[in-house]
Design a protein around this motif. Structure first.
Motif, PDB file in Angstrom:
ATOM      1  N   MET A  15       0.839  -1.213  -0.187  1.00 11.24           N
ATOM      2  CA  MET A  15       0.061   0.060   0.102  1.00 11.24           C
ATOM      3  C   MET A  15       1.105   1.315  -0.040  1.00 11.24           C
ATOM      4  SD  MET A  15      -3.262  -1.103   2.787  1.00 11.24           S
ATOM      5  CE  MET A  15      -3.650   0.529   2.220  1.00 11.24           C
ATOM      6  N   TYR A  16       0.600   2.131  -1.021  1.00  7.65           N
ATOM      7  CA  TYR A  16       1.221   3.568  -1.002  1.00  7.65           C
ATOM      8  C   TYR A  16       0.272   4.688  -1.310  1.00  7.65           C
ATOM      9  CZ  TYR A  16       5.399   0.598  -2.476  1.00  7.65           C
ATOM     10  OH  TYR A  16       6.658  -0.209  -2.488  1.00  7.65           O
ATOM     11  N   THR A  17       0.702   5.628  -0.426  1.00  6.14           N
ATOM     12  CA  THR A  17      -0.319   6.782  -0.577  1.00  6.14           C
ATOM     13  C   THR A  17       0.518   8.053  -0.637  1.00  6.14           C
ATOM     14  OG1 THR A  17      -1.856   5.841   0.861  1.00  6.14           O
ATOM     15  CG2 THR A  17      -2.076   8.311   0.704  1.00  6.14           C
ATOM     16  N   LEU A  18       0.524   8.824  -1.842  1.00  2.00           N
ATOM     17  CA  LEU A  18       0.976  10.053  -1.798  1.00  2.00           C
ATOM     18  C   LEU A  18       0.226  11.129  -1.227  1.00  2.00           C
ATOM     19  CD1 LEU A  18       3.515  12.237  -3.101  1.00  2.00           C
ATOM     20  CD2 LEU A  18       2.087  12.253  -5.164  1.00  2.00           C
ATOM     21  N   LYS A  19       0.871  11.836  -0.221  1.00  2.00           N
ATOM     22  CA  LYS A  19      -0.071  12.899   0.425  1.00  2.00           C
ATOM     23  C   LYS A  19       0.196  14.389  -0.097  1.00  2.00           C
ATOM     24  CE  LYS A  19      -1.253  12.121   4.783  1.00  2.00           C
ATOM     25  NZ  LYS A  19      -1.095  11.811   6.007  1.00  2.00           N
ATOM     26  N   LEU A  20      -0.432  15.098  -0.318  1.00  3.48           N
ATOM     27  CA  LEU A  20      -0.404  16.452  -0.461  1.00  3.48           C
ATOM     28  C   LEU A  20      -1.105  17.551   0.543  1.00  3.48           C
ATOM     29  CD1 LEU A  20      -1.674  16.793  -4.138  1.00  3.48           C
ATOM     30  CD2 LEU A  20       0.688  16.041  -3.346  1.00  3.48           C
ATOM     31  N   LEU A  21      -0.134  18.552   1.183  1.00  2.00           N
ATOM     32  CA  LEU A  21      -0.719  19.124   2.029  1.00  2.00           C
ATOM     33  C   LEU A  21      -0.872  20.785   1.521  1.00  2.00           C
ATOM     34  CD1 LEU A  21       1.036  18.219   5.248  1.00  2.00           C
ATOM     35  CD2 LEU A  21      -1.259  17.321   4.399  1.00  2.00           C
ATOM     36  N   ILE A  22      -1.972  21.215   1.244  1.00  2.00           N
ATOM     37  CA  ILE A  22      -2.052  22.733   0.760  1.00  2.00           C
ATOM     38  C   ILE A  22      -2.351  23.455   1.820  1.00  2.00           C
ATOM     39  CG2 ILE A  22      -3.397  23.914  -1.338  1.00  2.00           C
ATOM     40  CD1 ILE A  22      -3.930  21.347  -2.523  1.00  2.00           C
ATOM     41  N   VAL A  23      -1.556  24.407   1.944  1.00  2.00           N
ATOM     42  CA  VAL A  23      -1.535  25.562   3.143  1.00  2.00           C
ATOM     43  C   VAL A  23      -2.004  26.863   2.550  1.00  2.00           C
ATOM     44  CG1 VAL A  23      -0.387  26.567   4.951  1.00  2.00           C
ATOM     45  CG2 VAL A  23      -0.101  23.888   4.475  1.00  2.00           C
TER      46      VAL A  23
END
Length: 261
Positions: A15-23
């Motif tokens: 299992m892989y998950t790319l995470k984007l945090l938009i601030v």
């Protein structure tokens, strides 16, 4: 931009998950393209949250208010952010029916005006009404989304139609420091929603964090899902109320809140 080294650590087997945090930047002082006293406080509280997040890379708008918001986090970690021109505020000016004496920002229309045009609600047709045809808004939108896709490809995910090919799936987290208007463009592209719906239907408070993750439900094909929008828990734990910037009056007669007249 150089290729990004991938983090092959798996959260769970297979299992892989790319995470984007938009601030969104902190409470702005637009007159000097920086932050208000409250905005600096918000950026400090934000940094207490972000320094705890293992982050592969930071990206920032070229505008001062976004850079200032990022500064506490980057200084504490001894890190730098890559400046991306396409992360600047989405400031396209057009002829709007509610403002006749000058061009105005392409969003922040009165609901009674823009909701009369059903194409604004459609992900594939929002750019077709005359007010947008007379401007460079679609060209600007395509420039922003092309920049995003190029960056995501550097992180292992290549755009194919409405999905992303997981060329090098990974568990990286990447953080964007930017602005509300351009944030809605990014979300529009990733979630297949008209930006007009987002510009007028949601509001991310200053210094808030929006999180998206990839889901690879079929091997090699990923899509993005928003797991939280406009989170301000870093403010609430300090009993700091969110700033009102970007919002309009909740009741017309409320004092000190922005109205259209």
């Amino acid at each position: 931009m150089p290729a990004i080294r991938q983090n092959k650590t798996k959260r769970q087997k297979g299992m892989y998950t790319l995470k984007l945090l938009i601030v969104r930047h902190g409470d702005p002082d637009y007159s000097i393209d920086s932050l208000t006293e409250k905005g600096w406080k918000e950026a400090q509280y934000l940094s207490e949250r972000l320094v705890k997040v293992e982050t592969r890379a930071y990206y920032v708008s070229p505008l001062g208010r976004a850079k200032d918001t990022a500064s506490f986090t980057l200084k504490k970690l001894g890190r730098t952010a890559v400046e991306c021109p396409w992360l600047r505020e989405f400031a396209v000016f057009i002829h709007r029916p509610d403002i006749l004496d000058r061009r105005a920002i392409a969003w922040d229309w009165r609901p009674a005006d823009w909701l009369q045009e059903p194409r604004f609600l459609q992900a594939d047709h929002w750019q077709e009404p005359q007010a947008f045809q007379e401007s460079d808004i679609k060209k600007e939108y395509d420039w922003v989304t092309a920049g995003l896709d190029e960056l995501l490809q550097q992180h292992g995910y290549r755009r194919e139609g409405l999905l992303y090919r997981a060329v090098e799936p990974n568990n990286d987290t990447i953080v964007f420091f930017c602005h509300f208007g351009v944030q809605c463009v990014l979300l529009s592209h990733l979630l297949h929603i008209s930006p007009m719906v987002l510009w007028h239907g949601v509001c991310a408070a200053p210094s808030s964090v929006t999180t998206l993750v990839t889901e690879e439900r079929q091997k090699g094909l990923a899509s993005f899902r928003m797991s939280s929008f406009g989170d301000i828990s870093h403010l609430l734990c300090h009993e700091e109320p969110p700033a009102f910037a970007g919002r309009f009056c909740e009741c017309y007669d409320n004092e000190g809140e922005r109205r259209d007249d």
